[in-house]
Design an enzyme around this catalytic site. Structure first.
Site, short mmCIF file in Angstrom:
data_model
loop_
_atom_site.label_atom_id
_atom_site.label_comp_id
_atom_site.label_asym_id
_atom_site.label_seq_id
_atom_site.Cartn_x
_atom_site.Cartn_y
_atom_site.Cartn_z
CB SER A 1 -0.89 0.01 1.24
OG SER A 1 -1.56 1.23 1.34
CE LYS B 1 -6.12 0.57 2.97
NZ LYS B 1 -6.38 0.21 1.59
CG ASP C 1 -9.73 -4.12 -2.92
OD1 ASP C 1 -9.27 -2.96 -2.98
OD2 ASP C 1 -10.64 -4.53 -3.65
#
Ligand code: IMP
Length: 197
Positions: A12, A17, A73
């Site tokens: 990512s 995140k 995701d």
């Protein structure tokens, strides 16, 4: 079953995140490095499922780095409109990432179809890829319903229109600490961690 030690790439370019995932992996003695820090390219999310997109991102990072890679995701599925926005949850907000607009669209699509089913779920799929191409995926969900108008300013994305089952407040009305344990992301992580033990 994935076996982890040493370094792992978090596939990512989102610093938040990467930090969150790094904190979850630290107790296992795993050092998380981000795809952004390694200068890896960000692949286009061309698949039509959460599993497909998570696996695509993890596989690309593992192949490019030679390290195991973890990708996620996620998105919102609203049953009364056929599961939309689904994998297109981020894209419904447009180039300006305007989630007021995206939430309005969910509401309008439900109205257009005269929907009576307001149930929905947030989904998160984590994919762990090995440099040899092996991939495993773990899915978590949070079930609830769509409310209108949006309520709360604490969360992000679609939080203000999502009320989890059994509660009378939206994710947008909850503190981060209150929301976290009931999220799709936390539940996918529980499954991943269980598989490592
Ligand atoms: P991606 O997983 O980064 O591709 O994007 C998923 C999209 O789904 C995000 O842009 C968010 O708007 C939405 N989303 C995912 N998880 C949540 C959540 O916990 N609350 C609100 N929106 C979310």
């Amino acid at each position: 079953m994935p076996h982890l030690s040493g370094r792992l790439v978090v596939a990512s370019h989102n610093a938040g995140k990467v930090r969150e995932i790094g904190a979850l992996l630290a107790p296992l003695g795993v050092e998380a490095v981000s795809a952004g820090d390694l200068g890896l390219p960000e692949p286009e999310e061309t698949e039509t499922t959460f599993v497909g997109n998570a696996a695509l991102k993890a596989r690309a990072a593992a192949e490019a780095s030679g390290l195991p890679a973890l990708a996620d995701d996620s998105g919102l599925e609203v049953f009364g409109i056929g599961g939309d926005p689904g994998v297109y949850s981020a894209r419904w907000a447009g180039p300006n990432k305007d989630f007021g607009f995206a939430m309005q669209r969910v509401h309008e699509e439900l109205q257009k179809r005269g929907a009576t089913d307001f149930s929905a779920r947030f989904v998160c799929v984590l994919a762990m890829a090995e440099p040899d191409g092996a991939v495993e995926t773990f899915e978590g969900e949070a079930r609830g319903m769509i409310v209108w108008p949006p309520r709360g300013t604490k969360g992000f994305g679609y939080d203000p229109i999502f009320q989890p089952n059994g509660l009378d407040r939206t994710f947008g009305e909850m503190s981060h600490d209150e929301k976290l344990p009931m999220t799709h992301r936390a539940r996918a992580f529980e499954k991943l961690l269980a598989s490592l033990k």
